[in-house]
Motif scaffolding. Structure first.
Motif, mmCIF file in Angstrom:
data_model
loop_
_atom_site.group_PDB
_atom_site.id
_atom_site.type_symbol
_atom_site.label_atom_id
_atom_site.label_comp_id
_atom_site.label_asym_id
_atom_site.label_seq_id
_atom_site.Cartn_x
_atom_site.Cartn_y
_atom_site.Cartn_z
ATOM 1 N N PHE A 62 0.853 -1.183 0.000
ATOM 2 C CA PHE A 62 0.000 0.000 0.000
ATOM 3 C C PHE A 62 0.891 1.235 0.000
ATOM 4 O O PHE A 62 1.621 1.481 0.949
ATOM 5 C CB PHE A 62 -0.920 -0.010 1.222
ATOM 6 C CG PHE A 62 -1.784 -1.229 1.285
ATOM 7 C CD1 PHE A 62 -2.869 -1.381 0.448
ATOM 8 C CD2 PHE A 62 -1.479 -2.258 2.171
ATOM 9 C CE1 PHE A 62 -3.660 -2.528 0.498
ATOM 10 C CE2 PHE A 62 -2.254 -3.398 2.226
ATOM 11 C CZ PHE A 62 -3.353 -3.531 1.384
ATOM 12 N N ARG A 63 0.852 1.983 -1.081
ATOM 13 C CA ARG A 63 1.726 3.155 -1.184
ATOM 14 C C ARG A 63 1.291 4.248 -0.209
ATOM 15 O O ARG A 63 2.094 4.766 0.561
ATOM 16 C CB ARG A 63 1.715 3.667 -2.622
ATOM 17 C CG ARG A 63 2.422 2.757 -3.607
ATOM 18 C CD ARG A 63 3.923 2.721 -3.359
ATOM 19 N NE ARG A 63 4.653 2.221 -4.525
ATOM 20 C CZ ARG A 63 5.966 2.304 -4.674
ATOM 21 N NH1 ARG A 63 6.697 2.838 -3.727
ATOM 22 N NH2 ARG A 63 6.549 1.846 -5.758
ATOM 23 N N ARG A 64 0.032 4.634 -0.255
ATOM 24 C CA ARG A 64 -0.478 5.634 0.684
ATOM 25 C C ARG A 64 -0.906 4.910 1.948
ATOM 26 O O ARG A 64 -1.701 3.961 1.892
ATOM 27 C CB ARG A 64 -1.645 6.405 0.080
ATOM 28 C CG ARG A 64 -2.246 7.459 1.009
ATOM 29 C CD ARG A 64 -3.236 8.349 0.256
ATOM 30 N NE ARG A 64 -3.920 9.262 1.154
ATOM 31 C CZ ARG A 64 -5.132 9.047 1.656
ATOM 32 N NH1 ARG A 64 -5.803 7.960 1.320
ATOM 33 N NH2 ARG A 64 -5.678 9.915 2.477
ATOM 34 N N LEU A 65 -0.399 5.327 3.088
ATOM 35 C CA LEU A 65 -0.605 4.604 4.331
ATOM 36 C C LEU A 65 -1.714 5.238 5.164
ATOM 37 O O LEU A 65 -1.722 6.443 5.396
ATOM 38 C CB LEU A 65 0.697 4.579 5.138
ATOM 39 C CG LEU A 65 1.883 3.909 4.435
ATOM 40 C CD1 LEU A 65 3.116 3.965 5.326
ATOM 41 C CD2 LEU A 65 1.550 2.465 4.057
ATOM 42 N N ILE A 66 -2.638 4.393 5.606
ATOM 43 C CA ILE A 66 -3.733 4.793 6.477
ATOM 44 C C ILE A 66 -3.540 4.073 7.811
ATOM 45 O O ILE A 66 -3.473 2.836 7.836
ATOM 46 C CB ILE A 66 -5.102 4.420 5.882
ATOM 47 C CG1 ILE A 66 -5.238 4.950 4.460
ATOM 48 C CG2 ILE A 66 -6.227 4.931 6.781
ATOM 49 C CD1 ILE A 66 -5.233 6.456 4.355
ATOM 50 N N PRO A 67 -3.417 4.786 8.929
ATOM 51 C CA PRO A 67 -3.210 4.107 10.214
ATOM 52 C C PRO A 67 -4.309 3.085 10.496
ATOM 53 O O PRO A 67 -5.496 3.374 10.355
ATOM 54 C CB PRO A 67 -3.241 5.257 11.228
ATOM 55 C CG PRO A 67 -2.839 6.473 10.448
ATOM 56 C CD PRO A 67 -3.417 6.259 9.079
#
Length: 442
Positions: free
Chosen positions: A146-151
């Motif tokens: 996952f390139r964009r990281l979501i906590p």
């Protein structure tokens, strides 16, 4: 120096979500050496006062082979710095790290208990994705980063590990994952699953069927045209029902009370109002859409809710030599994590697949001069496969009673409203595809 160079490089990548806006600042939140010549970075990017974080695997070499020239980011102090996901010599460590539960400065590689990972295959990057990057290791594994990281824990990891523990059918076996702490929360960075090397994409199979129909004699019914897809649609419906059954068994379920059902209809109506403002062409269909939403407000029974797929369409399913497999349980990536994990009616998934059949039927008509002549054939194909899917869903144990039918219609039209706005923003010549959803069906 590195932050400035990364900002210039990231702004050109397909997976970067902030295209069209200048990067105000890029900072490196985490820089972990996984092995000599391979670093894992988490970078924070600020745009217009908001922050997003991305992960980058950085390779370093004194000499850069020609095969990696296209992945070059910069040259710093006689060292070539590049996107290491293109380098199978470096990415072998990811497979090995998951196999042996390695930990590096808070970066944790883990494998699913009870599975064995073969660390010998070399990786190949897939190039078709927009928001993630996937590496295929031989014909055994696919690792999605996952390139964009979501906590937080990604819903896909949560779902596939729970279903695999139940030996549920119609899923790809999970093998491992990578995680780290982000904002005090365990956060999924990557997931590795079984690679379905002999499977075919559901969307591609459906389009092949539509092409065969359009190429056949005009008077030939869809049922008699070569490549009829209805039997596969029926099998897919049954597989969908089984997946919903397994999700209901693996996770808590609830019911939405009547007042909450009415609130759901109000939400549909608010989104419709915003869509009409943005796409005035929708206005002439408002009465049809409002009538469907009103039927939901008339419901007098509670609505069961559970974990669902959340972004279900023909591009999320694969046909193996034996059956259908459902992929990508992460929900709509643009939605907040809490919303993607929220319980919903399984009819939301059913509606998504019904819309996908309509899209498959009309996708090849966009921009064609003979589109009007082929429209009846498109409708025939869509109706036939929608009916087959619903029949299979019922045969697989999925229940759609009279009240469910009203809710299903509302979900479907709400999805079509969303599609109209999306196409108006991105592919105006395709707006006619979702607009067809509001015509009466025979």
């Amino acid at each position: 120096m590195l932050p400035e160079l990364l900002a210039a490089w990231i702004s050109r990548q397909r997976w970067f979500g902030g295209k069209g806006r200048p990067i105000d600042e890029l900072s490196i939140d985490s820089d972990v050496e996984l092995t000599p010549g391979l670093r894992h970075l988490i970078v924070a990017i600020w745009q217009n006062g908001s922050r997003d974080r991305y992960q980058v695997l950085l390779g370093e070499r004194a000499d850069l082979p020609d095969r990696l020239r296209h992945a070059l980011i910069a040259t710093i102090d006689d060292t070539y710095v590049y996107d290491a996901l293109h380098d199978s010599d470096r990415t072998a460590w990811l497979l090995d790290g998951m196999a042996h539960d390695e930990t590096r400065s808070g970066l944790r590689m883990r494998h699913v208990p009870g599975v064995t990972i073969d660390t010998s295959p070399r990786s190949l990057m897939l190039g078709a994705e927009q928001s993630n990057t996937s590496l295929v290791y031989g014909d055994a594994y696919i690792c999605k980063l996952f390139r964009r990281l979501i906590p937080g824990v990604n819903p896909e990891l949560e779902i596939i590990t729970a279903l695999a523990a139940r030996n549920a059918p119609h899923i790809a076996q999970p093998y491992g994952w990578i995680e780290a702490d982000l904002d005090g929360t365990d956060t999924t960075l990557a997931i590795m699953q079984e690679f379905l090397s002999t499977a075919n994409d559901g969307w591609d199979l459906a389009l092949a069927s539509v092409r065969d129909l359009y190429a056949s004699l005009p008077q030939l019914p869809a049922a008699e045209a070569g490549g009829d897809f209805a039997a596969e649609s029926e099998r897919l419906g049954a597989a969908t029902a089984r997946v919903h059954h397994e999700l209901a068994a693996a996770f808590p379920t609830e019911v939405i009370e009547i007042h909450e059902v009415k609130r759901m209809a109000e939400g549909f109506r608010r989104r419709l109002g915003r869509a009409v403002t943005e796409v005035p062409e929708l206005r002439r269909h408002v009465s049809v859409i409002e009538a469907a939403y009103h039927q939901v407000e008339l419901l007098t029974t509670e609505v069961p809710v559970q974990r669902v797929h959340g972004d279900y369409h023909l591009g999320q399913v694969m046909r193996t030599p034996t059956d259908w497999v459902v992929l990508d349980f992460e929900g709509e990536p643009a939605q907040p994590l809490a919303e993607r994990r929220a319980l919903s009616s399984p009819l939301r998934d059913v509606a998504g697949m019904l819309r996908s059949f309509d899209y498959a039927a009309r996708h090849l008509l966009a921009g064609r001069p003979e589109a009007d002549d082929l429209e009846p054939r498109a409708q025939e194909w869509a109706d036939r496969n929608r009916a087959a899917f619903l029949e299979g869903y019922a045969e697989g144990g999925g229940v759609i009673n009279r009240g469910d039918a009203a809710l299903l219609r509302a979900f479907e039209l709400s999805k079509a409203v969303y599609e109209v706005v999306y196409e108006a923003r991105n592919r105006p010549s395709w707006v006619s595809i979702p607009l067809a959803a509001f015509r009466p069906r025979l």
